[in-house]
Design an enzyme around this catalytic site. Structure first.
Site, short mmCIF file in Angstrom:
data_model
loop_
_atom_site.label_atom_id
_atom_site.label_comp_id
_atom_site.label_asym_id
_atom_site.label_seq_id
_atom_site.Cartn_x
_atom_site.Cartn_y
_atom_site.Cartn_z
CG HIS A 87 -0.55 0.38 2.49
ND1 HIS A 87 -0.25 -0.55 3.46
CD2 HIS A 87 -0.34 1.58 3.06
CE1 HIS A 87 0.13 0.07 4.57
NE2 HIS A 87 0.09 1.36 4.35
CG ASP A 223 0.32 -3.97 2.86
OD1 ASP A 223 0.87 -3.49 1.84
OD2 ASP A 223 -0.46 -3.31 3.57
CB SER A 657 2.73 1.79 6.44
OG SER A 657 1.48 1.41 6.88
N1 ARG Z 1 -4.67 0.73 7.60
C1 ARG Z 1 -3.36 0.72 7.03
C2 ARG Z 1 -2.73 2.11 7.08
O1 ARG Z 1 -3.20 2.94 7.79
C3 ARG Z 1 -3.35 0.14 5.68
C4 ARG Z 1 -3.97 0.97 4.60
C5 ARG Z 1 -3.90 0.41 3.24
N2 ARG Z 1 -4.78 -0.71 3.05
C6 ARG Z 1 -6.08 -0.59 2.70
N3 ARG Z 1 -6.81 -1.66 2.60
N4 ARG Z 1 -6.62 0.58 2.45
O2 ARG Z 1 -2.16 2.70 6.22
N1 GLU Z 2 -1.14 1.53 7.63
C1 GLU Z 2 -0.52 2.56 8.38
C2 GLU Z 2 0.48 3.37 7.56
O1 GLU Z 2 0.32 3.56 6.39
C3 GLU Z 2 0.10 1.97 9.57
C4 GLU Z 2 -0.97 1.58 10.44
C5 GLU Z 2 -1.13 2.51 11.58
O2 GLU Z 2 -1.72 3.58 11.45
O3 GLU Z 2 -0.62 2.11 12.62
O4 GLU Z 2 1.43 3.92 8.07
#
Ligand code: ARG
Ligand code: GLU
Length: 722
Positions: A87, A223, A657
């Site tokens: 991502h 990921d 991330s």
């Molecule tokens: N929650 C994670 C972050 O904050 C992953 C985001 C990307 N994945 C998704 N399914 N949108 O970035």
């Molecule tokens: N998916 C998040 C990022 O892009 C990390 C997840 C979080 O917020 O801890 O950094």
């Protein structure tokens, strides 16, 4: 007697302290030796603080980058190979994708260095050193200086510090405030700009579970994506060139195949973006009861519209996937955050703390003078902030952030119109036109007019419903009145009239733009609206927002000082601020709710259980199913299964991330990519029971590279510890 008691008490504190202290915190690498290393070693870490951060020898920091500004990545080979999240590389993967070469759907694997794809505009940044520069930043400060004078002095000191830190080095430098401006640190950085895409699994692996599983545990997402850093022949940063060579890092992470067990020491070393752990109860109240609810409502609508469109056509799916993922991500986090804050009773707890603090402040005259005004002043400021924040955020949701997109796009032409009005010289106008056409090209590449019309009707309607009329821009009110609030009835007419919803018309308009066009532009329904909304915010909302935030900033600094004096025995970690930080703790499951316990890891078996070709997010690729059936797992197993993800209680946030997840021996065991829903309020209040970071098990990445993609040649350059 007294002595004996004291000894017992001391012993008890020493014995119990590590157990009692939660694994909360994002620590400054420079201060690990001082504050953290002992505790880390008690938890099982076998190396030293110098192995993590040092300016004298190669260490972990030399293998970590801030990736493209918003994520983290780490180097895993002596030839500059780097891993981050799928991502995080999503934008790049998408840019290389088309219907013919759909790398999002099918994945991409360079089978040699020649096949790696360059990414103009992408850069990665290594940290060279950190220094506490608080004294130099404060130099010349005298008591009684007013706010403006102080700011001026601080800024000029900072620019002196960064200049002298970088002169003649090719490095860049920033000075950042910590503890709300009580302390300042200097960061000297080196950025590389020739970064090439090496590999990415298909979305059905790299984004497996999609938005359905996002922020959730148990998780089965592969990921990751691979990039390579290129440098000039001198191993220094260089613009893209065919002659560049793979960067030779001072350090790269060895990769462990040994596996991950509950209770293992683990740490995350990366770039957390921002947290607000020391704010007053008023702030939590604003987020939980004012901001989040309205923001959730409007994004729910936008996501619904985009999703429906994406399900109708593969092209729309490509066009809107990144946009939707972007807005859905915070949307879902806000929902979890509000629930978490409710469950933890964070507002009540903060209030309780504030009461105790007030008692302590009032007990002493000097303290009363220093701190007595903080909480009452907070109350007053947040009363205003609540409202101004919502107006500004909600308006943005409507007129930017993938709301009515043709409307926000229209604003881009304003600068050209000004040039023409001011009779600027031809060359300037020409350059501006070229840039504008380029902006248009990338905008329309991901634009579908039918979808935008639906978004337009939805967000325009909501703007009128959710914001008090005094916060609605005049041009909007005119438009609303003209259709009696029924935007559906005018949408076709508006899109026929505007030049900002069709690439050919836009290009023709820009190319031939001259004095006569200005009048035409002023009649464009979207241009007028976009400009008016922006002017309205600039005049009526932003100044007050800036004033409140300035006042808050000063108050936050005083409040931080008060909290640190009040709890003087405690070691405070500073809020995240996009600088390199270390979090550590243990691999650990958690109770999601009464009777529901989640173990610490998931496996390929779980992917097969989720498999459902009818649900886009759970459509497992055939090749993966075959590998599972034939048990062609290679050495990437634990207890006979291929591990996929695991959780630990490391304190992380957005920006983490792609961060390396490191075991007690300093080897890479995973790549951080998410947090579990139940504990996601940890940006405001960490919950030891439920705050968990989610990582990709590095063995799953290796399995996919080797067995699924047949790109096993990449493993040869890694240092793999069996
Ligand atoms: N929650 C994670 C972050 O904050 C992953 C985001 C990307 N994945 C998704 N399914 N949108 O970035
Ligand atoms: N998916 C998040 C990022 O892009 C990390 C997840 C979080 O917020 O801890 O950094």
């Amino acid at each position: 007697m007294k002595n004996k008691l004291l000894t017992i008490w001391l012993l008890l504190t020493i014995l119990l302290a590590p157990a009692l202290r939660a694994d909360e915190g994002m620590w400054i690498p420079l201060l690990i030796e001082k504050y953290n290393i002992k505790l880390m070693q008690e938890k099982g870490f076998k190396l030293t603080a110098e192995d993590i951060y040092s300016v004298n020898k190669a260490c972990m920091k030399d293998a970590i980058v801030q990736f493209g500004g918003g994520c983290t990545g780490e180097v895993i080979s002596p030839d500059g190979l780097m891993i981050t999240n799928h991502h995080c590389g999503y934008g790049q993967i998408q840019k290389h994708s088309s219907l013919e070469h759909d790398y999002l759907t099918n994945g991409f694997w360079a089978m040699s260095q020649e096949e790696e794809l360059p990414n103009p505009g992408l850069s990665v940044t290594f940290l060279k050193r950190i220094e506490d520069v608080t004294e130099s930043v404060m130099k010349g400060m005298i008591d009684g200086m007013d706010g403006n004078e102080r700011d001026k002095l601080v800024n000029s000191n900072i620019s002196g510090i960064t200049k002298s830190a970088t002169v003649g080095t090719g490095y860049s430098a920033v000075v950042r405030p910590f503890y709300m401006g009580k302390q300042y640190f200097l960061f000297v950085n080196e950025s590389f700009r020739d970064i090439r895409l090496v590999g990415a699994p298909p979305s059905s692996i790299g984004k497996f579970g999609g938005e359905t599983d996002n922020w959730l545990w148990p998780r089965h997402t592969g990921d990751f994506s691979l990039f390579r850093i290129y440098a000039g022949k001198d191993n220094k940063p260089a613009e893209f060139s065919k002659d560049n060579v793979p960067y030779k890092p001072a350090f790269h992470f060895p990769i462990s195949l040994k596996g991950v067990n509950e209770g293992d020491f683990t740490m995350v070393f990366g770039y957390p973006g921002s947290t607000s752990e020391y704010v007053p109860s008023y702030h939590i109240d604003m987020v939980k009861n004012f901001l989040n609810p309205k923001m959730i409502v409007i994004r729910t609508k936008k996501i619904e519209i985009m999703e429906a469109a994406m399900n109708t056509e593969p092209l729309i799916r490509i066009q809107y996937s990144a946009k939707k993922a972007g807005i859905a991500n915070s949307w879902k986090k806000w929902i979890g955050e509000s629930q978490g804050l409710e469950k933890m009773g964070t507002i009540e707890k903060k209030k309780e703390f504030e009461n105790k603090l007030t008692v302590w402040i009032t007990a002493d005259n000097a303290r009363m003078l220093k701190y007595g005004n903080i909480l009452p002043k907070y109350k007053e400021l947040y009363a205003g902030l609540d409202e101004y924040n919502i107006v500004s955020s909600f308006t943005n949701e409507v007129f930017s952030n993938n709301g009515a997109e043709a409307v926000s796009f229209a604003r881009n032409i304003k600068a050209l119109a000004e040039l023409i009005k001011n009779n600027a010289d031809e060359d300037k106008i020409k350059v501006m036109k070229i840039n504008l056409l380029e902006t248009g090209r990338s905008f329309f590449q991901n634009y579908n007019i039918a979808t935008d019309k639906k978004l337009f009707v939805a967000v325009m309607t909501m703007y009128g419903e959710y914001l008090d009329i005094k916060w609605q821009a005049p041009e909007y009110i005119k438009l609303k009145n003209s259709c009696k609030g029924n935007f559906l009835s005018i949408v076709e007419k508006l899109y026929k009239k505007t030049v900002f919803a069709d690439e050919a018309r836009f290009n023709a308009f820009v190319t031939g733009f001259n004095e006569a066009s200005v009048a035409k532009l002023n009649k464009d329904p979207f241009y007028g609206l976009a400009v008016n909304v922006n002017d309205f915010l600039t005049e009526n909302v932003r100044p007050e927002l800036v004033r409140i935030n300035d006042d808050l900033q000063k108050l936050n600094k005083e409040y931080m000082a008060a909290q640190m004096e009040f709890e003087s025995g405690k070691i405070f970690y500073p809020d995240a601020n996009s600088t390199l930080r270390l979090s550590y703790g243990t691999v650990k499951g958690y109770f999601s709710k009464d009777a529901v316990y989640y173990t610490h890891y998931t496996t390929l078996k779980g992917i097969m259980e989720k498999d459902n070709p009818d649900i886009y997010d759970y459509d497992v690729p055939d090749k993966l199913k075959e590998l599972y059936k034939s048990k062609d797992f290679g050495p990437y197993t634990q207890n006979g299964e291929v591990p996929v993800c695991f959780i630990a209680n490391n304190h992380t946030t957005g920006g983490n991330s792609g961060s390396p997840v490191i075991n007690a021996d300093g080897q890479l065991i995973g790549v951080n990519f998410d947090r579990a829903w139940e504990g996601v309020a940890s940006d405001l209040a960490y919950n030891p029971e439920q705050s968990r970071n989610i990582s990709l098990d590095i063995r799953y990445a290796l399995f996919i590279i080797d067995k699924f993609a047949g790109a096993g040649y990449l493993l040869k350059e890694m240092t793999i510890i069996e």
